[in-house]
Design a protein around this motif. Structure first.
Motif, short mmCIF file in Angstrom:
data_model
loop_
_atom_site.label_atom_id
_atom_site.label_comp_id
_atom_site.label_asym_id
_atom_site.label_seq_id
_atom_site.Cartn_x
_atom_site.Cartn_y
_atom_site.Cartn_z
N ASP A 1 0.85 -1.19 0.00
CA ASP A 1 0.00 0.00 0.00
C ASP A 1 0.89 1.25 0.00
N THR A 2 0.28 2.40 -0.23
CA THR A 2 1.04 3.66 -0.32
C THR A 2 1.87 3.91 0.93
N VAL B 1 -1.08 3.02 -6.84
CA VAL B 1 -0.32 3.27 -5.62
C VAL B 1 1.02 3.90 -5.96
N ASP C 1 -8.51 1.05 -2.71
CA ASP C 1 -8.53 -0.30 -2.15
C ASP C 1 -9.64 -1.15 -2.75
N ILE D 1 -2.35 -8.03 0.75
CA ILE D 1 -2.16 -6.58 0.74
C ILE D 1 -1.46 -6.18 2.03
N SER E 1 -0.44 -3.31 4.45
CA SER E 1 -0.83 -1.93 4.73
C SER E 1 -0.85 -1.69 6.22
N ARG F 1 -5.39 -8.76 4.38
CA ARG F 1 -4.65 -7.52 4.63
C ARG F 1 -3.84 -7.73 5.89
#
Length: 457
Positions: free
Chosen positions: A7-8, A37, A123, A137, A139, A152
């Protein structure tokens, strides 16, 4: 193989990304970032650094850490690229553009909220493509924008998942059934003998059952007692962590008993890690003190994996894990360390009851460790073809999803199975142990070994 999508807020955490890259490089995992992203992070850096921003830094960082840029939706990526190439929009404009494009990509026909910054529409797009794939993912955002179906994780969990792949060059199979007396141990040893003696595979049997029947059968009583007295059993992996809080390097290798000769003329490629009744007491203590164990090791279900998967398993072609008739800590450890599981059963009501609950519990455990535990299917053992009940239940099993796939080879109920088990301290030829080549039991086991190779390889 697992694909880790950053993620960013994770992409430029260099220490974490470097370690994740190292672990992924040791196996077949990949690190990815969505084009959106990537562009969003570049945009943020350009705003922060202004004229001092060097785009080459980002390109070098991505290449150094072997990060793959994936454009989930080309329209959305192109749209963001045009924004970046023409102007620096304010935060609200950026979030609104992202909302509209991502909503369109996932078919969400609704207006953005008053504050387009929440939820993060990016997302949605990731989640749409993550569903059903082996994707995680990564994050630090713990908001509600991630659907439950998407895996996640945070940084520590991601590193733990990446470590699961290291050294997995063989195939480990857990033999599982909550019901005792279905022939798990007998079938495990027969498969080990045929895979080793006929096909020449390097086989490791890991005995996880406190009854220790596989250990006694393969070693004989005197040798097994000596292993228990010397603390050279699978139970001592758990005891070591219980005592010292960690597993020393090389601890698992010291437990392997190599060169076991069960079949005359074949030696050196059949090995065992024995068990002992002490494991049951340790397992009970594990369940009672679960919180304390999690503080020490993170999870009590990763101990077998930590001790064996990297240092021991790669030396073998197949690892067969004989599990106890329960879904406790020992069996869950076996499932965590294994690629998948096989369920031996008898075609009767008592042996097949509760299979759907067993299957559901294993699926829950798979989600908990965030790694697939493959169901290789059901082997019908001790089948009485003349019995209407057995034939009826076999037909029902073939129609129920929780048993699938039901293997083609059905192992018959014969006195030869008991005789083979009773001769455990003798070194015999395959024919001497399992009957002549014309015997139905010998033929079934030979064909079962071939089906095993075909299904799990």
């Amino acid at each position: 193989m697992t694909r880790f999508f950053l993620d960013t807020n994770i992409l430029f955490k260099q220490r974490f990304v470097s370690e994740l890259s190292r672990r992924c490089d040791a196996c077949s995992h990949r690190i990815c970032v969505s084009a959106l992203v990537h562009m969003e992070r570049v945009f943020q850096l350009r705003r922060q650094k202004g004229v001092d921003f060097d785009p080459a830094f980002v390109d070098s960082y991505i290449a150094t850490h072997k990060i793959e840029i994936v454009a989930f939706d080309r329209d959305a990526a192109d749209h963001v690229a045009k924004i970046l190439g023409t102007e620096f929009p304010c935060d609200a404009d950026w979030q609104l553009a992202k909302w509209l494009r991502c909503a369109q990509a996932v078919g969400q026909d609704r207006a953005p909220p008053a504050s387009p910054r929440s939820p993060a529409t990016l997302d949605w797009l990731i989640a749409r493509h993550a569903a059903g794939d082996n994707i995680v993912i990564v994050s630090d955002d713990r908001g509600s924008e991630f659907p439950i179906s998407v895996r996640r994780v945070g940084q520590e969990e991601a590193l733990e998942i990446a470590a699961l792949g290291e050294g997995e060059t063989m195939i480990a199979i857990a033999m599982v059934n909550r019901k005792g007396g279905v022939g798990k141990t007998t079938l495990t040893l027969a498969l080990a003998d045929f895979l080793n003696a006929i096909h020449g595979f390097r086989i490791l049997v890991v005995d996880m059952d406190p009854q220790s029947n596989a250990s006694l059968t393969m070693l004989g009583e005197k040798r097994w007692v000596k292993c228990d007295q010397d603390c050279k059993t699978v139970a001592d992996i758990f005891a070591e962590v219980q005592k010292n809080g960690s597993i020393p390097a090389g601890f698992g290798k010291a437990l392997v008993i190599s060169g076991i000769e069960r079949v005359k003329g074949v030696s050196g490629t059949l090995s065992l890690i024995p068990c002992t009744p002490r494991l049951q007491q340790i397992e009970e203590e594990l369940m009672e003190g679960d919180a304390a164990w999690r503080y020490v090791m993170g999870s009590p279900y990763f101990l077998l994996h930590a001790a064996l998967s990297k240092d021991v398993f790669p030396s073998f072609d197949f690892v067969l894990i004989d599990c106890p008739p329960a879904l406790g800590v020992a069996t869950l450890n076996a499932l965590t360390a294994a690629n998948g599981y096989i369920m031996p059963t008898i075609a009767d009501h008592v042996s097949t009851i509760g299979v759907s609950q067993l299957d559901g519990r294993i699926r829950d455990h798979s989600k908990g460790i965030r790694r697939e535990i493959k169901r290789y299917g059901t082997i019908v053992n001790r089948f009485k073809s003349a019995t209407i009940l057995h034939r009826t239940i076999l037909a029902e099993m073939r129609a129920k999803p929780e048993f699938q796939p039901v293997w083609d080879i059905i192992v018959p109920d014969t006195v030869k199975a008991e005789e083979a088990y009773a001769k455990h301290e003798e070194i015999l030829t395959l024919r001497g142990r399992y009957g002549q080549e014309s015997h139905i039991y010998f033929q079934a086991l030979g064909q079962l070994a071939e089906e095993f190779i075909r299904r799990v390889s």
